[in-house]
Design a protein around this motif. Sequence first.
Motif, PDB file in Angstrom:
ATOM      1  N   TYR A   1       0.833  -1.206   0.000  1.00 31.15           N
ATOM      2  CA  TYR A   1       0.000   0.000   0.000  1.00 31.15           C
ATOM      3  C   TYR A   1       0.867   1.255   0.000  1.00 31.15           C
ATOM      4  CZ  TYR A   1      -2.850   3.758   1.838  1.00 31.15           C
ATOM      5  OH  TYR A   1      -3.461   4.977   2.034  1.00 31.15           O
ATOM      6  N   ARG A   2       1.860   1.287   0.883  1.00 29.23           N
ATOM      7  CA  ARG A   2       2.725   2.477   0.963  1.00 29.23           C
ATOM      8  C   ARG A   2       3.474   2.722  -0.336  1.00 29.23           C
ATOM      9  NH1 ARG A   2       4.349   0.648   6.686  1.00 29.23           N
ATOM     10  NH2 ARG A   2       3.090   2.014   7.995  1.00 29.23           N
ATOM     11  N   ALA A   3       3.924   1.648  -0.981  1.00 27.55           N
ATOM     12  CA  ALA A   3       4.730   1.789  -2.189  1.00 27.55           C
ATOM     13  C   ALA A   3       3.901   2.119  -3.426  1.00 27.55           C
ATOM     14  CB  ALA A   3       5.519   0.505  -2.427  1.00 27.55           C
ATOM     15  N   THR A   4       2.616   1.734  -3.449  1.00 27.76           N
ATOM     16  CA  THR A   4       1.852   1.860  -4.692  1.00 27.76           C
ATOM     17  C   THR A   4       0.576   2.678  -4.602  1.00 27.76           C
ATOM     18  OG1 THR A   4       0.617  -0.174  -4.260  1.00 27.76           O
ATOM     19  CG2 THR A   4       2.691  -0.390  -5.480  1.00 27.76           C
ATOM     20  N   SER A   5       0.210   3.171  -3.419  1.00 28.13           N
ATOM     21  CA  SER A   5      -1.089   3.847  -3.282  1.00 28.13           C
ATOM     22  C   SER A   5      -1.191   5.076  -4.184  1.00 28.13           C
ATOM     23  CB  SER A   5      -1.350   4.225  -1.834  1.00 28.13           C
ATOM     24  OG  SER A   5      -0.383   5.148  -1.377  1.00 28.13           O
ATOM     25  N   HIS A   6      -0.096   5.797  -4.345  1.00 27.46           N
ATOM     26  CA  HIS A   6      -0.139   6.991  -5.201  1.00 27.46           C
ATOM     27  C   HIS A   6      -0.231   6.613  -6.685  1.00 27.46           C
ATOM     28  CE1 HIS A   6       4.091   5.858  -5.143  1.00 27.46           C
ATOM     29  NE2 HIS A   6       4.273   6.583  -6.226  1.00 27.46           N
ATOM     30  N   ILE A   7       0.258   5.449  -7.039  1.00 32.57           N
ATOM     31  CA  ILE A   7       0.210   4.993  -8.434  1.00 32.57           C
ATOM     32  C   ILE A   7      -1.167   4.424  -8.758  1.00 32.57           C
ATOM     33  CG2 ILE A   7       1.188   3.363 -10.105  1.00 32.57           C
ATOM     34  CD1 ILE A   7       3.783   3.459  -8.363  1.00 32.57           C
ATOM     35  N   GLU A   8      -1.709   3.636  -7.839  1.00 30.59           N
ATOM     36  CA  GLU A   8      -2.992   2.958  -8.048  1.00 30.59           C
ATOM     37  C   GLU A   8      -4.196   3.833  -7.720  1.00 30.59           C
ATOM     38  OE1 GLU A   8      -3.579  -0.094  -9.333  1.00 30.59           O
ATOM     39  OE2 GLU A   8      -1.438  -0.377  -9.695  1.00 30.59           O
ATOM     40  N   GLY A   9      -3.972   4.970  -7.074  1.00 28.85           N
ATOM     41  CA  GLY A   9      -5.078   5.869  -6.765  1.00 28.85           C
ATOM     42  C   GLY A   9      -5.877   5.480  -5.534  1.00 28.85           C
ATOM     43  N   ASP A  10      -5.246   4.738  -4.610  1.00 25.04           N
ATOM     44  CA  ASP A  10      -5.939   4.389  -3.370  1.00 25.04           C
ATOM     45  C   ASP A  10      -6.141   5.651  -2.537  1.00 25.04           C
ATOM     46  OD1 ASP A  10      -5.851   1.635  -3.988  1.00 25.04           O
ATOM     47  OD2 ASP A  10      -3.827   1.495  -3.163  1.00 25.04           O
ATOM     48  N   LYS A  11      -7.370   5.865  -2.083  1.00 24.92           N
ATOM     49  CA  LYS A  11      -7.670   7.044  -1.271  1.00 24.92           C
ATOM     50  C   LYS A  11      -7.202   6.860   0.161  1.00 24.92           C
ATOM     51  CE  LYS A  11     -11.748   7.643  -4.024  1.00 24.92           C
ATOM     52  NZ  LYS A  11     -13.088   7.105  -4.068  1.00 24.92           N
ATOM     53  N   SER A  12      -7.185   5.609   0.643  1.00 29.31           N
ATOM     54  CA  SER A  12      -6.827   5.320   2.026  1.00 29.31           C
ATOM     55  C   SER A  12      -6.510   3.835   2.137  1.00 29.31           C
ATOM     56  CB  SER A  12      -7.982   5.668   2.963  1.00 29.31           C
ATOM     57  OG  SER A  12      -9.102   4.838   2.672  1.00 29.31           O
ATOM     58  N   TRP A  13      -6.037   3.442   3.333  1.00 34.58           N
ATOM     59  CA  TRP A  13      -5.797   2.031   3.609  1.00 34.58           C
ATOM     60  C   TRP A  13      -7.099   1.252   3.472  1.00 34.58           C
ATOM     61  CZ3 TRP A  13      -2.690  -1.905   3.879  1.00 34.58           C
ATOM     62  CH2 TRP A  13      -2.993  -3.003   4.668  1.00 34.58           C
ATOM     63  N   SER A  14      -8.201   1.816   3.968  1.00 33.05           N
ATOM     64  CA  SER A  14      -9.498   1.145   3.858  1.00 33.05           C
ATOM     65  C   SER A  14      -9.896   0.946   2.407  1.00 33.05           C
ATOM     66  CB  SER A  14     -10.574   1.951   4.585  1.00 33.05           C
ATOM     67  OG  SER A  14     -10.347   1.943   5.961  1.00 33.05           O
TER      68      SER A  14
ATOM     69  N   PHE B   1      -7.831   0.591  -0.119  1.00 28.54           N
ATOM     70  CA  PHE B   1      -6.966  -0.472  -0.606  1.00 28.54           C
ATOM     71  C   PHE B   1      -7.514  -1.846  -0.206  1.00 28.54           C
ATOM     72  CE2 PHE B   1      -3.424  -3.382   0.460  1.00 28.54           C
ATOM     73  CZ  PHE B   1      -2.827  -3.520  -0.786  1.00 28.54           C
ATOM     74  N   VAL B   2      -7.874  -2.002   1.067  1.00 27.80           N
ATOM     75  CA  VAL B   2      -8.385  -3.281   1.566  1.00 27.80           C
ATOM     76  C   VAL B   2      -9.709  -3.624   0.888  1.00 27.80           C
ATOM     77  CG1 VAL B   2      -9.259  -4.477   3.614  1.00 27.80           C
ATOM     78  CG2 VAL B   2      -7.164  -3.111   3.761  1.00 27.80           C
ATOM     79  N   GLU B   3     -10.592  -2.624   0.740  1.00 27.00           N
ATOM     80  CA  GLU B   3     -11.885  -2.879   0.094  1.00 27.00           C
ATOM     81  C   GLU B   3     -11.697  -3.325  -1.346  1.00 27.00           C
ATOM     82  OE1 GLU B   3     -16.201  -0.769  -0.783  1.00 27.00           O
ATOM     83  OE2 GLU B   3     -14.618   0.385   0.189  1.00 27.00           O
ATOM     84  N   ARG B   4     -10.791  -2.669  -2.060  1.00 23.39           N
ATOM     85  CA  ARG B   4     -10.544  -3.049  -3.454  1.00 23.39           C
ATOM     86  C   ARG B   4      -9.973  -4.456  -3.550  1.00 23.39           C
ATOM     87  NH1 ARG B   4      -7.520   1.972  -6.100  1.00 23.39           N
ATOM     88  NH2 ARG B   4      -7.442   0.537  -7.847  1.00 23.39           N
ATOM     89  N   ALA B   5      -9.093  -4.830  -2.612  1.00 21.84           N
ATOM     90  CA  ALA B   5      -8.520  -6.181  -2.609  1.00 21.84           C
ATOM     91  C   ALA B   5      -9.605  -7.222  -2.349  1.00 21.84           C
ATOM     92  CB  ALA B   5      -7.416  -6.273  -1.553  1.00 21.84           C
ATOM     93  N   ILE B   6     -10.474  -6.952  -1.383  1.00 20.62           N
ATOM     94  CA  ILE B   6     -11.560  -7.885  -1.083  1.00 20.62           C
ATOM     95  C   ILE B   6     -12.520  -7.975  -2.261  1.00 20.62           C
ATOM     96  CG2 ILE B   6     -13.601  -8.241   0.366  1.00 20.62           C
ATOM     97  CD1 ILE B   6     -11.934  -7.137   2.717  1.00 20.62           C
ATOM     98  N   LEU B   7     -12.853  -6.840  -2.860  1.00 19.41           N
ATOM     99  CA  LEU B   7     -13.763  -6.834  -3.998  1.00 19.41           C
ATOM    100  C   LEU B   7     -13.193  -7.625  -5.171  1.00 19.41           C
ATOM    101  CD1 LEU B   7     -16.456  -5.870  -5.070  1.00 19.41           C
ATOM    102  CD2 LEU B   7     -15.336  -3.770  -5.807  1.00 19.41           C
ATOM    103  N   ALA B   8     -11.888  -7.537  -5.405  1.00 21.06           N
ATOM    104  CA  ALA B   8     -11.268  -8.306  -6.487  1.00 21.06           C
ATOM    105  C   ALA B   8     -11.420  -9.806  -6.232  1.00 21.06           C
ATOM    106  CB  ALA B   8      -9.789  -7.938  -6.618  1.00 21.06           C
ATOM    107  N   GLU B   9     -11.236 -10.243  -4.993  1.00 21.07           N
ATOM    108  CA  GLU B   9     -11.396 -11.668  -4.657  1.00 21.07           C
ATOM    109  C   GLU B   9     -12.859 -12.093  -4.746  1.00 21.07           C
ATOM    110  OE1 GLU B   9     -10.407 -15.614  -3.524  1.00 21.07           O
ATOM    111  OE2 GLU B   9      -9.324 -13.978  -4.504  1.00 21.07           O
TER     112      GLU B   9
END
Length: 137
Positions: free
Chosen positions: A86-99, A101-109
């Motif tokens: 998350y720290r390394a890629t959040s600015h590249i992937e457009g994650d608004k927050s840790w939450s 990031f986690v929501e997007r990961a769960i949604l992908a699964e």
Amino acid sequence: MSDETPNRQIGGLTPRAGAHDLSRLQARNRPEPKPETSEQPKTVASPAAKPSRTPAKKSATVVVDTTARMTTYLSVATRDRARATYRATSHIEGDKSWSDFVERAILAEVERRELSHNAGERYQGDSSPLPAGRPLS
């Protein structure tokens, strides 16, 4: 010299009544939010939501979705790996927050499992509690 010791006291403001009573701050003592009366999500005009360098369209709206708190347990190694990613890629992937990031990961699964096991159709969701503990085998 005097044999008597002076009576020294620290002065100051007197404590407020109930200053140490934090029970009113606990979540269980807060009033419940009023449930939504309609099934459609709320919409908020985007110019008031976030200032932007580019002029906003007057007809643009942002859909506000309700969120829910969820507690899960992960291995320390998995959690640390996810946080580093998350720290390394959040600015590249457009994650608004840790939450986010986690929501997007769960949604992908979730989408992968729906595609694999339910012909791409959504499973009917509900808010009933999940069974506690490990499943019996």
